[in-house]
Design an enzyme around this catalytic site. Sequence first.
Site, PDB file in Angstrom:
ATOM      1  N   TYR A 103       0.833  -1.206   0.000  1.00 61.61           N
ATOM      2  CA  TYR A 103       0.000   0.000   0.000  1.00 61.61           C
ATOM      3  C   TYR A 103       0.863   1.250   0.000  1.00 61.61           C
ATOM      4  O   TYR A 103       2.053   1.222   0.325  1.00 61.61           O
ATOM      5  CB  TYR A 103      -0.963   0.007   1.192  1.00 61.61           C
ATOM      6  CG  TYR A 103      -0.313   0.252   2.543  1.00 61.61           C
ATOM      7  CD1 TYR A 103      -0.175   1.552   3.039  1.00 61.61           C
ATOM      8  CD2 TYR A 103       0.143  -0.803   3.324  1.00 61.61           C
ATOM      9  CE1 TYR A 103       0.410   1.783   4.284  1.00 61.61           C
ATOM     10  CE2 TYR A 103       0.717  -0.584   4.564  1.00 61.61           C
ATOM     11  CZ  TYR A 103       0.852   0.715   5.039  1.00 61.61           C
ATOM     12  OH  TYR A 103       1.431   0.950   6.268  1.00 61.61           O
ATOM     13  N   CYS A 104       0.230   2.362  -0.379  1.00 66.88           N
ATOM     14  CA  CYS A 104       0.880   3.674  -0.357  1.00 66.88           C
ATOM     15  C   CYS A 104      -0.221   4.717  -0.183  1.00 66.88           C
ATOM     16  O   CYS A 104      -1.347   4.383   0.170  1.00 66.88           O
ATOM     17  CB  CYS A 104       1.702   3.913  -1.629  1.00 66.88           C
ATOM     18  SG  CYS A 104       0.734   3.866  -3.153  1.00 66.88           S
ATOM     19  N   THR A 105       0.074   5.969  -0.443  1.00 67.11           N
ATOM     20  CA  THR A 105      -0.892   7.040  -0.187  1.00 67.11           C
ATOM     21  C   THR A 105      -2.127   6.946  -1.068  1.00 67.11           C
ATOM     22  O   THR A 105      -3.258   6.929  -0.586  1.00 67.11           O
ATOM     23  CB  THR A 105      -0.227   8.411  -0.387  1.00 67.11           C
ATOM     24  OG1 THR A 105       0.937   8.489   0.428  1.00 67.11           O
ATOM     25  CG2 THR A 105      -1.181   9.538  -0.012  1.00 67.11           C
ATOM     26  N   ILE A 162      -4.273   4.494   0.777  1.00 68.57           N
ATOM     27  CA  ILE A 162      -4.805   4.842   2.100  1.00 68.57           C
ATOM     28  C   ILE A 162      -6.025   5.750   1.980  1.00 68.57           C
ATOM     29  O   ILE A 162      -7.012   5.600   2.710  1.00 68.57           O
ATOM     30  CB  ILE A 162      -3.720   5.540   2.937  1.00 68.57           C
ATOM     31  CG1 ILE A 162      -2.535   4.597   3.166  1.00 68.57           C
ATOM     32  CG2 ILE A 162      -4.275   6.026   4.271  1.00 68.57           C
ATOM     33  CD1 ILE A 162      -1.271   5.312   3.607  1.00 68.57           C
TER      34      ILE A 162
END
Length: 350
Positions: A199-201, A228
């Site tokens: 995952y990332c932003t 996110i």
Amino acid sequence: MPVLHNRISNDALKAKMLAESEPRTTISFYKYFHIADPKATRDALYQLFTALNVFGRVYLAHEGINAQISVPASNVETFRAQLYAFDPALEGLRLNIALEDDGKSFWVLRMKVRDRIVADGIDDPHFDASNVGEYLQAAEVNAMLDDPDALFIDMRNHYEYEVGHFENALEIPADTFREQLPKAVEMMQAHKDKKIVMYCTGGIRCEKASAWMKHNGFNKVWHIEGGIIEYARKAREQGLPVRFIGKNFVFDERMGERISDEIIAHCHQCGAPCDSHTNCKNDGCHLLFIQCPVCAEKYKGCCSEICCEESALPPEEQRRRRAGRENGNKIFNKSRGRLNTTLGIPDPTE
């Protein structure tokens, strides 16, 4: 011939934005798709965005587009329609709407052509960036968090992870995305039987990272759709527990969106609980670090007594001291005990 770049000073543009009465909406989006002529696409999009008074940061490359922007609220639906109509590949594209937004995230439009929309350092001609992992929706994310065979991998930089992350997520100790990719493969070699969730932003980094993991022999790879931002939005809409702890760092003037009430980071000066990033007020430093209100008052917004003293000097003396010294923004890396030099607000694509 239309003007295809900004000609007004940064200070004047910021003052103009702050004086606006109409609310703005902060939006981010990306799309991996082939752009035959990035320069021509850039110029056409610049005119479209300018006509709708869009501010922000946009990168284009042969591999696609990556954008973080601010749109007047009254223009959001027009912007959406015109973006979808611009290229068939963009039709129906997910637009990530900011979770917390004061409308002051950007005040100038910067649109650049790059070699990649995410600097990945990959030069393997056999790498297929389209062979990505499976998407996870909010409910599936929560189920994976409870799965003992799943490992969550945070594909963001250390200063992002420090203020917020998913429960028990692993940090890849690197300064840039290009450094993280080989380290992620190395760290996970003993866990190829596990379910890897990345995952990332907003999704752009973990999507490419999932393809890189599959390229390196990992078969059970997932990534969170929309990152996110989309996870938190959907979890709230669906009444699900939000399993992200702390704050989501964002790459604009806001520097963060509150996801949960927990404060998991600490002031880099006194150690008090705090997750508010700031830049050192000394123009010769601009260190990105975490500072609590008490230390902000004590050091007048600076990162140290030295910077506090220097920022109080006459402007000419400050310029003399900066002459010949490496300037630009720096990032405090608590886990490594050193500083990293970058330019401007940290770039999520590096």
